[in-house]
Design a protein around this motif. Structure first.
Motif, short mmCIF file in Angstrom:
data_model
loop_
_atom_site.label_atom_id
_atom_site.label_comp_id
_atom_site.label_asym_id
_atom_site.label_seq_id
_atom_site.Cartn_x
_atom_site.Cartn_y
_atom_site.Cartn_z
N ALA A 69 38.49 34.86 36.63
CA ALA A 69 37.39 34.94 35.08
C ALA A 69 37.71 36.78 34.65
O ALA A 69 37.59 37.11 33.91
CB ALA A 69 36.17 34.50 36.01
N ALA A 70 37.29 37.33 36.42
CA ALA A 70 37.02 39.29 35.66
C ALA A 70 38.21 39.47 34.69
O ALA A 70 38.35 40.49 34.40
CB ALA A 70 36.83 39.66 37.24
N GLY A 71 39.75 39.39 36.05
CA GLY A 71 40.80 39.44 34.84
C GLY A 71 41.26 39.17 33.89
O GLY A 71 41.42 39.86 32.21
N VAL A 72 40.87 37.66 33.35
CA VAL A 72 40.62 37.02 32.37
C VAL A 72 39.75 38.57 30.79
O VAL A 72 40.25 38.43 29.66
CB VAL A 72 40.39 35.96 31.98
CG1 VAL A 72 40.24 35.44 30.19
CG2 VAL A 72 41.52 34.71 32.61
N VAL A 73 38.48 38.68 31.99
CA VAL A 73 37.17 39.00 30.58
C VAL A 73 38.45 40.95 30.47
O VAL A 73 38.14 41.11 29.72
CB VAL A 73 36.25 39.17 31.40
CG1 VAL A 73 35.45 40.39 31.01
CG2 VAL A 73 35.57 37.86 31.25
N ALA A 74 38.69 41.92 31.78
CA ALA A 74 39.27 42.44 31.38
C ALA A 74 40.72 42.93 30.06
O ALA A 74 40.63 43.57 29.63
CB ALA A 74 39.36 42.96 32.32
#
Length: 234
Positions: A69-74
């Motif tokens: 999730a953090a990678g997609v948001v970033a």
């Protein structure tokens, strides 16, 4: 008659390393109670093994899903901020975020963490559910013996109790076998099985049910038209 020697048990929750406890059938009630405790403890150990495995998988799966999730948001936000000029030079970090998301999702799928978590949860709940059924069936059988059976001998009562324990042990072994089969299917195909537990069994025809009636189509049956001879050449 001498009692057989106890063999060493296997790891917790391993039904292959558990042997029947020795005992004397001179007191059938005490022997049956001992066998019931042995079967119940084996089921509890199997459920505890699945619950412990579920807790271990849950921590790692949550970490990987959080990284995804953090990678997609970033990956979505940083290039956008760089394009609008709010933050300069952050687009490459967004691409690294997308790479991190793909790596986390791939690791979760490759190691089967989320699917294994679901399998452990289903197996543990199924073992506990069958254990509750065993406890009520055993209580019903004990109440029946205390109130005095209207028919049957003591040998038949012992045989009924042993049948309850044997069927429960087979049910727990079937739960373990199904979970292992799901794991093997996932390991070979690389994806979780779609529906191994919910495959409906074919319905057997009821011999007492009336035969199905076949109604003719509307307008009656279609008559058989006679063949017509082809016209003769002139």
């Amino acid at each position: 008659m001498g009692q057989p020697e106890m063999q060493p048990e296997g790891p917790p929750g391993d039904p292959a390393g558990r042997t029947l406890p020795p005992g004397d059938w001179a007191e059938p009630a005490a022997r049956l109670d001992e066998l019931y405790r042995w079967v119940e403890q084996g089921a509890l150990r199997t459920a505890d093994r699945y619950l412990a495995d579920r807790s271990r998988r849950r921590r790692t799966a949550n970490l990987l899903r959080g990284g995804t999730a953090a990678g997609v948001v970033a990956g979505a936000a940083l290039p956008l901020l760089s394009a609008t000029g709010a933050v300069s030079g952050c687009a490459p970090w967004g691409y690294l975020g997308l790479l991190l998301a793909v790596a986390c999702a791939g690791a979760d799928r490759a190691f089967g963490l989320t699917s294994g978590l679901l399998r452990d949860t289903v197996a543990a709940e199924e073992v506990v559910r069958r254990l509750r059924v065993l406890q009520f069936d055993w209580a019903s059988e004990c109440a029946r013996e205390m109130l005095g059976p209207a028919e049957g001998t003591a040998a038949e009562a012992v045989d009924r109790c042993l049948g309850i324990l044997r069927r429960f042990s087979e049910d727990v072994a079937e739960v373990v076998r199904t979970e292992t089969t799901d794991w093997l299917l996932e390991f070979r195909t690389g994806r979780p099985p779609l529906s191994v537990h919910t495959t409906p069994s074919p319905r057997r025809p009821d011999p007492t049910a009336p035969a199905p009636r076949h109604f003719p189509p509307p307008g009656g049956t279609r008559p058989n038209m006679p063949r017509q001879r082809p016209p003769e050449p002139r």
